[in-house]
Write an enzyme that holds these catalytic residues in place. Structure first.
Site, PDB file in Angstrom:
ATOM      1  N   ASP A 118     -13.418   1.639   5.453  1.00 25.30           N
ATOM      2  CA  ASP A 118     -12.767   1.852   4.160  1.00 25.30           C
ATOM      3  C   ASP A 118     -13.745   1.808   3.001  1.00 25.30           C
ATOM      4  OD1 ASP A 118     -13.431  -0.803   4.121  1.00 25.30           O
ATOM      5  OD2 ASP A 118     -11.401  -1.569   3.779  1.00 25.30           O
TER       6      ASP A 118
ATOM      7  N   ASP B 107     -14.867  -5.538  13.709  1.00 22.28           N
ATOM      8  CA  ASP B 107     -14.220  -5.638  12.399  1.00 22.28           C
ATOM      9  C   ASP B 107     -14.328  -7.093  11.966  1.00 22.28           C
ATOM     10  OD1 ASP B 107     -12.265  -5.814  10.225  1.00 22.28           O
ATOM     11  OD2 ASP B 107     -11.586  -3.856  10.907  1.00 22.28           O
TER      12      ASP B 107
ATOM     13  N   ASN C 253      -1.266  -5.679   6.098  1.00 24.87           N
ATOM     14  CA  ASN C 253      -1.766  -4.774   7.135  1.00 24.87           C
ATOM     15  C   ASN C 253      -0.657  -4.283   8.054  1.00 24.87           C
ATOM     16  OD1 ASN C 253      -4.631  -6.962   7.586  1.00 24.87           O
ATOM     17  ND2 ASN C 253      -4.400  -5.257   6.166  1.00 24.87           N
TER      18      ASN C 253
ATOM     19  N   CYS D 118     -18.446  -0.851 -24.586  1.00 26.21           N
ATOM     20  CA  CYS D 118     -17.947  -1.138 -25.936  1.00 26.21           C
ATOM     21  C   CYS D 118     -16.444  -0.881 -26.025  1.00 26.21           C
ATOM     22  CB  CYS D 118     -18.704  -0.333 -26.977  1.00 26.21           C
ATOM     23  SG  CYS D 118     -18.509   1.455 -26.830  1.00 26.21           S
TER      24      CYS D 118
ATOM     25  N   ARG E  53       0.833  -1.212   0.000  1.00 27.23           N
ATOM     26  CA  ARG E  53       0.000   0.000   0.000  1.00 27.23           C
ATOM     27  C   ARG E  53       0.865   1.259   0.000  1.00 27.23           C
ATOM     28  NH1 ARG E  53      -2.247  -4.266  -0.585  1.00 27.23           N
ATOM     29  NH2 ARG E  53      -4.379  -4.729   0.055  1.00 27.23           N
TER      30      ARG E  53
END
Length: 1013
Positions: free
Chosen positions: A538, A464, A472, A594, A22
């Protein structure tokens, strides 16, 4: 394919992308390489020093050395989360080293018992905290002379100071931190005028530089050399004549902005004290930096005359002495400066204050400046940064020398600012934290130091649903490698209970997603007992849901988020501010179908196509097969409801019969056939329908502008991109069927060398979608019911495959062994080769396909500090909008903006003003008739429509018979009758939406209704 790049970090020759992924999307590999070669010294290990060290360790420098021989004191525990009462009397650096070393296995951490000026030569950057001004000057004189970056920082109550000196010749390679602009070009004339394709704005400014790729007609433009830009308009810019490059005109291609290095000159601390340059964090406090410039010098002067001691909390004698020193310094600094004595006395009153919120805020900022000094990436502070959050000072309690004096507790640093009574309020809070990721970890750490919920009636609830992954660990600092695989909420709760044992038994962790499905857990009683809610989420959907719950239960909400070096905070106060859901971000940009299917022109198009292909090969068909085998009515439902039943039925047939593999070799053959289908046959068919010399009805070339004419690929076993596709596709397909993956290259070579692809002849009558407005080709194909029935009849009956199931490949971007990103990278690049688009490496493909949000531990720390400064205001019960602050920052450029929250909107009916967001009608479980009568008699409103969710309970246009049946029913019974669902036992309220006419018969907007059941 390995997920590790050949970049030296700690002598191992690699950088761990699994850990730093990240952050790499913020800094890039080159910056990480430079950082991994930089040694950092941090002086001072109280709260601010250790916060800086924590962030720098997580970021991944070469090494961190601490210097702080001072013994641990009880008040240090107010903000220094690595110290415990068992450490009292032990040197702070000695205690901190092993705990910091746990954060990142690649960053050695050590302490030095002695430090000489000459020792500083070892370091790329020196950070100074808790150090006298005279010592700072001595250190900075040396660092400035020897090209060593110098940063000093101090946190004093609600006041903070940062100073940066990166030397007289610092090179900044990226001054704004933004992604380089890029765009498609229509043409470049001989005088160098560049015109954008289809009137898209280029976004460039005079003086920018660009480079070109894929330009036709002037090959020399594609050599990567930067060209200076002169903007001619929003759709055109000039790079000067291109005659010298051997061309008179060019067409097509792509421009990309080039970040040119910029040289910056910093003054030394000694020079800057006399002639300061300020970074302004709050434009509403533009006059304060000079005041603080004097104040922080005066604090150091006071400490020099009191054996290192700072002014005592709320002590007027000390404040008076401090004020005299400030006046003397101020006169010598700027004789025209008029000192704000009230402001300066507040600095004196709070000087011994040590707040974890301020340490988090300043520690994140300083750590980012350390990274700038070691990487040359992003624009550094020039040079003094002064900050205050005086709005956070409580006004509902008496602050005096008595209330703020030390108690011999770990909270003395906080009591020095907020007082003992306010500390008790913090300990009694009942908090709900939604999310235990990066922001959640920081929030829990801050709360534990603040003593939140440590009292008899206090409690923290944290939920969580995720478990801890390796990626992490780079920013969710409560977790260690040993925690990978464990539940986030539980692990975070355990970690902070160690930091502050008073939290033992005061934290409850959950694994539930906060949403309608968990209202039995997080229901009326749960929310009713909360003090406030803090989001650490998030995704927008979850944020909006929590926001709605907070509005319904009239609970304050603290909201925040980060994106790379950027961050924002928002405070939601009942009956005062708007809610989070009052304004929304624009929807995520999407590509025309497309374009993805037939006319890609950017690598992002091919990556999106490859991501869809992954789902279409390894997930959706497998799910359909399993549903067919397990659901008796699946075929009937599919034929009635699916938008593309033909594809579903063909998938089931292929995956159960035609293409069902019995060995890994057959998986390789299947993958090889997919290569032919997608990168050869489909391209042949497209060119058959639209040959390269096709023209439109207007006589213009069909393949022009954004439409690139593709070319089929011929498989080459020696081409790495071709081979990678086969390996990844075969491996995932084998996973679907539970077959063992083979890795021997010889096996692939043997199978592929003997494979002979079938000749493909393009077919007439095949429809290809040219515009999104055209009917999709599948629509016609799905209209032949007889053919659909024939395919359905050819499927093996589920009973013949009892117990057989396939395993779907649920996309997971962070598992480097599952081949998911490998497949998408290979498929995307093969399609890019079809269309002559520049390919992308695995790193970029993972970023785009995985929709990865770039993240930095520094931004997370800053956000958490700002949120906790607002939390204090909520506990204080402040009533004015201007008392609260919504914040936005970008650490890459040192930008900070703070604004008052937007007030909650008001509305009127029958001359009565109500709050549009927070007010509501609270009623008992009336009958429908009673409710209608209540509105008529008490509010002067005629109810015209009443609904509960998707259930319409009442409308004045309904037939009289239906109304007669409903009017005597209680609202709860009516809801159950219409929804055909019993109300859950935990539900104590129903929310009703109501439409009304006022006394004049005009339709008016009114609040919602809550019915107690």
């Amino acid at each position: 394919m390995s997920s590790k790049m050949n970049i030296d970090q700690t002598g191992s020759g690699t950088i761990d992308e699994g850990l730093y992924s990240r952050q790499l999307y913020v800094l890039g590999h080159e910056a990480m390489k430079q950082m991994s070669q930089s040694d950092v010294l941090i002086i001072g290990c109280k709260g601010l020093g250790v916060e800086i060290a924590k962030n720098v360790c997580l970021a991944g420098v070469k090494s961190v050395t601490l210097y702080d021989p001072q013994p641990t004191h009880i008040e240090d525990l107010s903000s220094q989360y690595f110290l415990t009462e068992d450490d009292l009397g032990v040197a702070r650096a000695e205690v901190s080293v092993p705990k910091l070393a746990e954060l990142n296995q690649y960053v050695p951490v050590s302490s030095t018992p002695q430090l000489s000026i000459q020792d500083l030569k070892k370091y790329k950057c020196v950070v100074v905290t808790e150090t006298s001004l005279s010592k700072q000057l001595e250190i900075n004189d040396f660092t400035h002379e020897n090209g060593i970056a110098f940063i000093s920082a101090d946190s004093r109550g609600l006041f903070g100071s940062v100073f940066c000196d990166f030397g007289p010749e610092f090179i900044c390679t990226d001054v704004d931190g933004n992604e380089p602009l890029t765009g498609m070009i229509a043409n470049i004339t001989d005088d160098g005028t560049v015109t954008m394709l289809e009137e898209t704005r280029h976004g460039l400014e005079d003086g920018d530089y660009v480079k070109f790729a894929e330009v036709k007609g002037v090959p020399a433009l594609n050599n990567g050399q930067p060209h200076k830009v002169e903007v001619k308009g929003p759709y055109t810019f000039s790079i000067g004549s291109i005659d010298v490059l051997g061309g008179s005109a060019a067409t097509g291609g792509i421009f990309t902005q080039v970040k040119m290095p910029q040289k910056l000159a910093f003054k030394s601390l000694r020079e800057s004290l006399k002639e300061p340059d300020y970074v302004f964090p709050d434009f509403g406090k533009m006059l304060r930096p000079p005041q603080y410039h004097v104040a922080f010098q005066a604090l150091s002067a006071f400490a020099d005359t009191h054996n290192g001691a700072l002014p005592r909390p709320r002590n007027d004698a000390d404040a008076g002495e401090f004020l005299q020193l400030a006046k003397k310094i101020g006169t010598s600094f700027d004789s025209q400066l008029e000192l704000d004595e009230k402001l300066l006395k507040e600095v004196s009153y709070q000087a011994k204050g040590d707040l974890v919120s301020m340490c988090a805020f300043l520690g994140g900022i300083v750590a980012q400046e350390v990274l700038k000094s070691t990487t040359s990436k992003f624009f550094p502070f020039k040079q003094f940064f002064y900050f205050d959050s005086l709005e956070s000072l409580p006004t509902s309690v008496e602050l005096s020398e008595e209330s703020c004096k030390p108690r011999g507790t770990r909270y003395d640093g906080q009591i020095a600012v907020f007082g003992a009574e306010f500390q008790q309020r913090l300990s009694s809070l009942n908090q709900f934290l939604v999310g235990a990721g990066a922001i959640g970890c920081e929030m829990l750490k801050n709360w534990s130091m603040m003593g939140v919920a440590t009292g008899e009636h206090g409690h923290i609830h944290v939920t969580d649903m995720d478990s801890i992954e390796k990626s992490n660990l780079n920013r969710q600092f409560l977790f260690r490698p040993r925690d990978v695989g464990k539940l986030k909420a539980e692990s975070a709760a355990n970690a902070v209970a160690i930091m502050n044992p008073s939290l033992t038994g005061k934290i409850t962790s959950y694994q539930e997603r906060v949403g309608p499905e968990s209202e039995g857990i997080f229901g009326d009683e749960f929310f009713g007992n909360l003090s406030m809610v803090t989001n650490a989420l998030d995704n927008v959907e979850a944020r909006l849901y929590v926001d709605r719950r907070c509005v319904f239960f009239e609970k304050p909400l603290l909201e925040s988020g980060t994106l790379g070096t950027k961050g924002n905070t928002q405070v939601v106060v009942p009956h005062l501010t708007e809610s989070y859901g009052s304004s929304q971000d624009p929807p995520e940009k999407s590509f025309p179908i497309c374009t993805l299917k037939n006319f890609p022109n950017r690598i992002e198009h091919t990556i999106a196509w490859a991501r869809d292909l992954f789902e279409g090969l390894f997930k959706q068909p497998v799910d359909n097969v399993n549903l067919y085998l397990s659901s008796p009515n699946f075929l009937e439902t599919t034929l009635k409801t699916s938008s593309n039943p033909r594809e579903v039925l063909e998938n089931i047939r292929d995956y159960l019969v035609t293409d069902k593999p019995l060995s890994f070799e057959e998986c390789i053959i299947w993958a090889r056939n997919q290569f032919e289908k997608f990168f050869n046959h489909n391209i042949q068919q497209l060119l058959f329908n639209f040959p390269k010399d096709s023209v439109t009805s207007n006589g213009q070339p069909f393949w022009s502008g954004p439409k690139r004419a593709p070319s089929p690929l011929t498989f080459d076993i020696n081409n790495r991109a071709h081979f990678d596709f086969i390996v990844a596709a075969a491996s995932i397909y084998a996973f679907n069927y539970g077959l063992k993956e083979e890795t021997d290259p010889a096996l692939y070579e043997r199978v592929l060398s003997s494979f002979k692809p079938a000749e493909y002849t393009p077919k007439s009558g095949v429809k290809i979608q040219v515009n999104d407005s055209d009917e999709a080709p599948e629509a016609a194909a799905n209209s032949d019911k007889q053919e659909l029935k024939s395919i359905a009849d050819s499927l093996p009956p589920p009973s013949s495959l009892a117990g057989f199931r396939l395993t779907p490949a649920d996309f997971e971007k962070d598992d480097d062994t599952n081949h998911h990103i490998d497949f998408i990278t290979a498929a995307s690049n093969l399609r890019a080769l079809n269309y002559e688009i520049t390919t992308a490496d695995r790193f970029k493909t993972k970023f785009v396909a995985g929709k990865i949000v770039p993240a930095m531990c520094t931004s997370t720390a800053v956000v958490s500090g700002l949120v906790c400064l607002e939390l204090v205001k909520l506990v204080d019960g402040k009533k004015k909008l201007e008392d609260y602050k919504n914040g936005f920052f970008n650490l890459a450029i040192g930008l900070f903006t703070f604004s008052d929250p937007i007030g909650s909107p008001k509305m009127k009916f029958n001359e009565k003003e109500v709050d549009k967001i927070w007010d509501r009608f609270t009623l008992p479980n009336f009958t429908l008739q009673n409710l209608i009568d209540h509105f008529s008699e008490k509010e002067g409103l005629e109810v015209t429509m009443l609904s509960s969710g998707v259930s319409l309970l009442y409308a004045n246009f309904q037939p009289p018979k239906k109304l007669a049946e409903r009017l005597p029913l209680k609202i709860s019974d009516l809801v159950e009758q219409i929804s055909k669902k019993k109300l859950e036992p935990f539900r104590k309220h129903l929310i009703l939406e109501v439409c009304c006419d006022d006394k004049d018969g005009e339709d008016v907007e009114v609040p919602f209704i809550t019915v107690k059941v």
